[in-house]
Scaffold this motif. Sequence first.
Motif, PDB file in Angstrom:
ATOM      1  N   ALA A  98       1.846 -26.999 -52.512  1.00  0.00           N
ATOM      2  CA  ALA A  98       0.971 -26.467 -51.487  1.00  0.00           C
ATOM      3  C   ALA A  98       0.648 -27.307 -50.362  1.00  0.00           C
ATOM      4  N   GLU A  99       0.276 -28.525 -50.564  1.00  0.00           N
ATOM      5  CA  GLU A  99      -0.065 -29.351 -49.602  1.00  0.00           C
ATOM      6  C   GLU A  99       0.890 -29.850 -48.674  1.00  0.00           C
ATOM      7  N   HIS A 100       2.089 -30.317 -49.229  1.00  0.00           N
ATOM      8  CA  HIS A 100       3.008 -31.215 -48.605  1.00  0.00           C
ATOM      9  C   HIS A 100       4.503 -29.949 -48.360  1.00  0.00           C
ATOM     10  N   GLY A 101       4.295 -29.139 -49.079  1.00  0.00           N
ATOM     11  CA  GLY A 101       5.739 -28.266 -48.779  1.00  0.00           C
ATOM     12  C   GLY A 101       6.758 -28.564 -49.785  1.00  0.00           C
ATOM     13  N   SER A 102       6.769 -29.788 -50.385  1.00  0.00           N
ATOM     14  CA  SER A 102       7.831 -30.047 -51.456  1.00  0.00           C
ATOM     15  C   SER A 102       7.464 -31.552 -52.256  1.00  0.00           C
ATOM     16  N   VAL A 103       7.840 -31.696 -53.006  1.00  0.00           N
ATOM     17  CA  VAL A 103       7.756 -33.175 -53.688  1.00  0.00           C
ATOM     18  C   VAL A 103       8.688 -34.379 -52.790  1.00  0.00           C
ATOM     19  N   SER A 104       9.790 -33.793 -52.469  1.00  0.00           N
ATOM     20  CA  SER A 104      10.400 -34.867 -51.770  1.00  0.00           C
ATOM     21  C   SER A 104       9.569 -35.081 -50.119  1.00  0.00           C
ATOM     22  N   ALA A 105       8.895 -34.174 -49.691  1.00  0.00           N
ATOM     23  CA  ALA A 105       8.208 -34.446 -48.522  1.00  0.00           C
ATOM     24  C   ALA A 105       6.944 -35.269 -48.966  1.00  0.00           C
ATOM     25  N   MET A 106       6.471 -35.139 -50.027  1.00  0.00           N
ATOM     26  CA  MET A 106       5.379 -36.086 -50.365  1.00  0.00           C
ATOM     27  C   MET A 106       5.652 -37.369 -50.562  1.00  0.00           C
TER      28      MET A 106
END
Length: 238
Positions: A220-228
């Motif tokens: 929810a915060e970053h859009g995806s795990v990869s983005a984080m």
Amino acid sequence: MPLLKVSDVTYSYDGIVNVLLNVSLSVEEGTIVGLVGANGSGKSTLIRNVLDLVRLQSGSITVDGHPHDRPEAKQACVYLSSNDYLPEFLTAREYLTMVGRLYGVEVDHDEAVALFRRFSMEGRYDHLVEDYSHGMRKKTQLVSALVVRRPLTVIDETLNGIDLEALHLAEEEFRRVREEGRSILLCTHDFGVLERLSDKIVFLDLGQLVSEEPTAELVAEHGSVSAMVFEHLEAARR
């Protein structure tokens, strides 16, 4: 008490470089926890410490309430490594029988045969491992863990090398593991799998814990795990 509790673990090779630095994390009962990080982040070293494959240098680790180096802790874990090394002179039936004896459990061979069928290996259960492809050996590792039913399954990149259909089936089986109240620590670079499966993500970078967050909140915060992951890596390398 968490099923797995890692507290302030630091580990270095030759006493020079800290591969892990004050790492703490937990895996609760009936959860799937994803472990992510770039190559060299300390993931495999952390796993080796958890499983007592290297001597703990500092901090503490408990599994099912027992110090990780005790037989009771080791009986509570099954480890699927990143390689596909299996005893080639055994059949899958003989291999699973051996694994069952190590854990003191009676293997349900009918269940194992059914899993072989599900994983597109029908008729191969009594064939020698030496005749298996890389993917078949990986799937045999998965079947062994599913059949011996330990409270904690630790998976270190074992999903690499299996086909898409087998990956989908593995995800279904992992959900069943969680529904039965058992837990999985899943180390993989396949972030899509982690987004679909994991309850929580543990992120390591250069041996340090960056974050330990519920997957839903992270996405929810970053859009995806990869983005984080890549946001952090880009910022950290500037």
